[in-house]
Design a protein around this motif. Structure first.
Motif, PDB file in Angstrom:
ATOM      1  N   ALA A 158       0.662  -1.720   0.177  1.00 14.61           N
ATOM      2  CA  ALA A 158      -0.450  -0.201  -0.138  1.00 14.61           C
ATOM      3  C   ALA A 158       0.866   1.029   0.282  1.00 14.61           C
ATOM      4  CB  ALA A 158      -0.678   0.301   1.792  1.00 14.61           C
ATOM      5  N   HIS A 159       1.772   1.096   0.573  1.00 16.25           N
ATOM      6  CA  HIS A 159       2.551   2.740   0.370  1.00 16.25           C
ATOM      7  C   HIS A 159       4.513   2.203   0.090  1.00 16.25           C
ATOM      8  CE1 HIS A 159       2.558   1.951   5.467  1.00 16.25           C
ATOM      9  NE2 HIS A 159       0.562   1.866   4.035  1.00 16.25           N
ATOM     10  N   ALA A 160       3.664   1.505  -1.082  1.00 18.64           N
ATOM     11  CA  ALA A 160       5.006   1.156  -2.359  1.00 18.64           C
ATOM     12  C   ALA A 160       5.757   1.518  -3.325  1.00 18.64           C
ATOM     13  CB  ALA A 160       5.550  -0.517  -1.933  1.00 18.64           C
ATOM     14  N   VAL A 161       4.538   2.692  -4.061  1.00 14.58           N
ATOM     15  CA  VAL A 161       4.968   3.355  -5.310  1.00 14.58           C
ATOM     16  C   VAL A 161       6.014   3.747  -5.567  1.00 14.58           C
ATOM     17  CG1 VAL A 161       3.316   4.602  -6.934  1.00 14.58           C
ATOM     18  CG2 VAL A 161       2.174   3.068  -5.621  1.00 14.58           C
ATOM     19  N   GLY A 162       6.636   2.768  -6.491  1.00 18.04           N
ATOM     20  CA  GLY A 162       7.269   3.778  -7.285  1.00 18.04           C
ATOM     21  C   GLY A 162       8.603   3.466  -6.978  1.00 18.04           C
ATOM     22  N   VAL A 163       8.454   1.923  -5.735  1.00 13.70           N
ATOM     23  CA  VAL A 163      10.099   1.594  -5.484  1.00 13.70           C
ATOM     24  C   VAL A 163      10.316   0.152  -5.925  1.00 13.70           C
ATOM     25  CG1 VAL A 163      10.672  -0.114  -2.846  1.00 13.70           C
ATOM     26  CG2 VAL A 163       9.110   2.020  -2.890  1.00 13.70           C
ATOM     27  N   THR A 164      11.748   0.444  -5.873  1.00 16.85           N
ATOM     28  CA  THR A 164      12.091  -1.122  -6.781  1.00 16.85           C
ATOM     29  C   THR A 164      13.093  -1.752  -5.816  1.00 16.85           C
ATOM     30  OG1 THR A 164      14.293   0.693  -7.988  1.00 16.85           O
ATOM     31  CG2 THR A 164      12.190   0.256  -9.183  1.00 16.85           C
ATOM     32  N   TYR A 165      13.605  -2.790  -6.179  1.00 12.54           N
ATOM     33  CA  TYR A 165      13.871  -4.073  -5.408  1.00 12.54           C
ATOM     34  C   TYR A 165      14.504  -5.043  -6.349  1.00 12.54           C
ATOM     35  CZ  TYR A 165      15.114  -6.780  -1.855  1.00 12.54           C
ATOM     36  OH  TYR A 165      16.151  -8.008  -0.688  1.00 12.54           O
ATOM     37  N   LYS A 166      15.422  -4.954  -6.241  1.00  9.83           N
ATOM     38  CA  LYS A 166      17.080  -5.326  -7.218  1.00  9.83           C
ATOM     39  C   LYS A 166      16.553  -5.048  -8.526  1.00  9.83           C
ATOM     40  CE  LYS A 166      18.707  -8.217  -3.958  1.00  9.83           C
ATOM     41  NZ  LYS A 166      18.853  -8.908  -2.908  1.00  9.83           N
ATOM     42  N   GLY A 167      16.882  -3.975  -9.310  1.00 16.25           N
ATOM     43  CA  GLY A 167      16.399  -4.044 -10.517  1.00 16.25           C
ATOM     44  C   GLY A 167      14.844  -3.558 -11.404  1.00 16.25           C
ATOM     45  N   LYS A 168      14.184  -3.872 -10.170  1.00 14.67           N
ATOM     46  CA  LYS A 168      12.471  -4.383 -11.087  1.00 14.67           C
ATOM     47  C   LYS A 168      11.915  -3.452  -9.510  1.00 14.67           C
ATOM     48  CE  LYS A 168      11.755  -9.516 -10.331  1.00 14.67           C
ATOM     49  NZ  LYS A 168      11.409 -10.077 -10.507  1.00 14.67           N
ATOM     50  N   SER A 169      10.735  -3.975 -10.273  1.00 18.05           N
ATOM     51  CA  SER A 169       9.678  -3.134  -9.519  1.00 18.05           C
ATOM     52  C   SER A 169       9.199  -3.570  -8.650  1.00 18.05           C
ATOM     53  CB  SER A 169       7.994  -2.470 -10.538  1.00 18.05           C
ATOM     54  OG  SER A 169       7.250  -2.442  -9.175  1.00 18.05           O
ATOM     55  N   ILE A 170       8.366  -3.605  -7.192  1.00 13.35           N
ATOM     56  CA  ILE A 170       8.400  -3.975  -6.138  1.00 13.35           C
ATOM     57  C   ILE A 170       7.451  -4.892  -6.332  1.00 13.35           C
ATOM     58  CG2 ILE A 170       7.467  -2.669  -4.615  1.00 13.35           C
ATOM     59  CD1 ILE A 170       9.537  -3.132  -2.433  1.00 13.35           C
ATOM     60  N   PHE A 171       6.982  -4.593  -7.274  1.00 13.99           N
ATOM     61  CA  PHE A 171       5.354  -5.241  -7.192  1.00 13.99           C
ATOM     62  C   PHE A 171       5.590  -6.673  -8.048  1.00 13.99           C
ATOM     63  CE2 PHE A 171       4.042  -0.754  -7.663  1.00 13.99           C
ATOM     64  CZ  PHE A 171       3.164  -0.674  -6.441  1.00 13.99           C
ATOM     65  N   GLU A 172       6.496  -7.144  -7.711  1.00 15.58           N
ATOM     66  CA  GLU A 172       6.507  -8.096  -9.430  1.00 15.58           C
ATOM     67  C   GLU A 172       7.168  -9.058  -8.227  1.00 15.58           C
ATOM     68  OE1 GLU A 172       7.868  -7.878 -12.987  1.00 15.58           O
ATOM     69  OE2 GLU A 172       8.976  -6.008 -13.470  1.00 15.58           O
ATOM     70  N   TYR A 173       7.109  -9.028  -7.509  1.00 15.07           N
ATOM     71  CA  TYR A 173       7.234 -10.339  -6.621  1.00 15.07           C
ATOM     72  C   TYR A 173       6.176 -10.959  -5.734  1.00 15.07           C
ATOM     73  CZ  TYR A 173      12.206  -8.475  -6.920  1.00 15.07           C
ATOM     74  OH  TYR A 173      13.165  -8.115  -6.786  1.00 15.07           O
ATOM     75  N   GLY A 174       6.284 -11.857  -5.300  1.00 17.93           N
ATOM     76  CA  GLY A 174       5.249 -13.107  -4.856  1.00 17.93           C
ATOM     77  C   GLY A 174       4.369 -13.227  -6.132  1.00 17.93           C
ATOM     78  N   ASP A 175       2.963 -14.059  -5.390  1.00 12.01           N
ATOM     79  CA  ASP A 175       1.761 -13.996  -5.892  1.00 12.01           C
ATOM     80  C   ASP A 175       1.054 -13.131  -6.412  1.00 12.01           C
ATOM     81  OD1 ASP A 175       1.988 -17.240  -6.523  1.00 12.01           O
ATOM     82  OD2 ASP A 175       2.497 -16.816  -3.769  1.00 12.01           O
ATOM     83  N   ILE A 176       0.704 -11.645  -5.478  1.00 13.58           N
ATOM     84  CA  ILE A 176       0.176 -11.159  -5.958  1.00 13.58           C
ATOM     85  C   ILE A 176       1.178  -9.111  -4.846  1.00 13.58           C
ATOM     86  CG2 ILE A 176      -1.800  -9.710  -5.856  1.00 13.58           C
ATOM     87  CD1 ILE A 176      -2.932 -12.433  -6.206  1.00 13.58           C
ATOM     88  N   SER A 177       0.879  -8.343  -5.203  1.00 10.72           N
ATOM     89  CA  SER A 177       1.382  -7.256  -4.669  1.00 10.72           C
ATOM     90  C   SER A 177      -0.121  -6.509  -4.899  1.00 10.72           C
ATOM     91  CB  SER A 177       2.396  -6.533  -4.679  1.00 10.72           C
ATOM     92  OG  SER A 177       3.901  -7.120  -4.581  1.00 10.72           O
ATOM     93  N   THR A 178      -0.055  -5.785  -3.494  1.00  6.03           N
ATOM     94  CA  THR A 178      -1.438  -4.812  -3.918  1.00  6.03           C
ATOM     95  C   THR A 178      -0.783  -3.556  -3.171  1.00  6.03           C
ATOM     96  OG1 THR A 178      -1.636  -4.960  -1.277  1.00  6.03           O
ATOM     97  CG2 THR A 178      -3.463  -6.830  -2.899  1.00  6.03           C
TER      98      THR A 178
END
Ligand code: T4K
Length: 362
Positions: A158-178
């Motif tokens: 919920a707080h993480a729009v615009g965060v990248t982690y290891k070169g890709k969007s943080i939303f690309e981890y896990g099964d689903i991010s919200t």
């Protein structure tokens, strides 16, 4: 009437002309909702900005979590953090699952992966961590635990729009991010949110879930809900998206300034950032709750209103949950205060807040 008080946050808003220009089109078309052209455009542009393929915009960040739980057909116990906003946990309960708390790391303020395995039972179906204040969780450890125990992972980002982690969007981890596009978030649509699935079938399913479970032929094929974003909310999002990079850069600059100035107070502690962050909040950890209350009182006297995110620790909400002791989260929750941080925050005010705290010689 202009309110001169300084609050913990203010929405980053595009100029009103940008909004009215887009709204004219909505009025002309008369399409207000049901996956209209601007919702589709908002999704496309947001995905492009974040470097993503899959995004399903929804009405708010809470329904996004509920839809993620439903999309993964979760039943049973979901491991989560007690140091979060109530919505993380109430979404689990609304979906008929049982939240099981695992305490947090006192430095990162995120779920402590070393304590997860001892809470896994035969009923555990998923882990639902939160990237608290936009600070990425220890996702390597969480993913490997999930793999070992065959569990799903939903990240409440919920707080993480615009965060990248290891070169890709943080939303690309896990099964689903919200995420949340609430007025107080980095990117806002007034109310809004999104689900990001890493699997294309899940992505299609989430699209159906937000629209009553209908498929393209209006057959009900899933147990859906109404999670549709409206065209008016998409207008706000599209207008604000143009200023997101500016807002992210500004937030980082102000965060760093706060940290530099407040580092002169030796007893204050700050969240340890795990790589990248969007610096959406400026949390300060005080040595005691008494000192926090003194600081809060002094700031309030000057019309400055920081916020105790997250207080109290969610495991203490005994009206809705049985109490389970979470010593680290309960302790941090009592001593943490988020100082005002937003795009329109005047640097003079930021300096004034720091001087007031410094003068208290804590
Ligand atoms: N997961 C996590 C980890 C979350 O933090 C949240 C929400 C969610 C899930 C669920 O997402 P949503 O369903 O909300 O999309 C706020 C927000 O309502 C909530 O979105 C947010 N997290 C939570 C941490 O904070 P409050 O109680 O702080 O709102 P409020 O009205 O006191 O606003 C705080 C300050 O912001 C005010 O002092 C002034 C300013 N403000 C607020 C609003 C609403 C404005 O300037 N304009 C506004 O329109 O909850």
């Amino acid at each position: 009437m202009v309110d001169k008080n300084i609050y913990v946050t203010m929405p980053t808003l595009a100029p009103l002309d940008d909004v009215t220009e887009l709204l004219k089109g909505v009025w002309e078309r008369g399409i207000m909702t049901h996956n209209g052209p601007l919702v589709q455009c908002f999704e496309k542009e947001t995905a492009k900005f974040l470097g993503l393929r899959n995004i399903v915009s929804v009405t708010n960040g809470t329904i996004a979590i509920q839809m993620a739980i439903r999309a993964l057909k979760l039943k049973g116990e979901i491991i989560t953090t007690p140091f979060t906003f109530i919505a993380t946990v109430s979404s689990i309960i609304w979906e008929g699952c049982t939240p099981v708390f695992v305490d947090i790391d006192p430095e990162t303020l995120n779920i402590d992966p070393s304590k997860i395995e001892e809470k896994i039972t035969e009923h555990t179906c998923a882990i639902l961590p939160v990237h608290v204040f936009g600070n990425p969780c220890d996702m390597e450890s969480i993913q490997s635990i999930a793999k070992r125990h065959n569990l799903k992972v939903i990240y409440d980002a919920a707080h993480a729009v615009g965060v990248t982690y290891k070169g890709k969007s943080i939303f690309e981890y896990g099964d689903i991010s919200t995420t949340s596009f609430h007025a107080t978030k980095m990117l806002n649509t007034a109310e809004g949110g999104a689900c990001f699935a890493t699997d294309d079938d899940l992505h299609e399913k989430l699209k159906r879930l937000r629209f009553f479970g209908f498929d393209d032929h209006k057959d009900v094929v899933d147990d859906g809900t109404n999670g549709k974003m409206t065209e008016v909310h998409a207008v706000i999002g599209l207008a604000n998206l143009k200023y997101l990079q500016l807002a992210l850069d500004d937030r980082k600059e102000k965060y760093m300034l706060y940290k530099e100035l407040l580092s002169q107070c030796p007893s204050l502690k700050f969240q340890r950032i795990n790589g990248d962050c969007n610096y959406s909040y400026f949390p300060v950890i005080f040595p005691t709750e008494e000192i926090l209350l003194e600081v809060e009182h002094k700031l309030n006297e000057e019309g400055i209103y920081p916020r105790r995110y997250f207080y109290p620790s969610v495991n203490t909400f005994t009206q809705i949950l049985p109490y389970v002791e979470m010593p680290v989260s309960e302790d941090i929750a009592k001593r943490i205060l988020c100082l005002p941080l937003y795009y329109n925050l005047d640097l003079c005010d930021l300096n004034r807040i720091c001087s007031m705290i410094f003068d208290m010689k804590i």
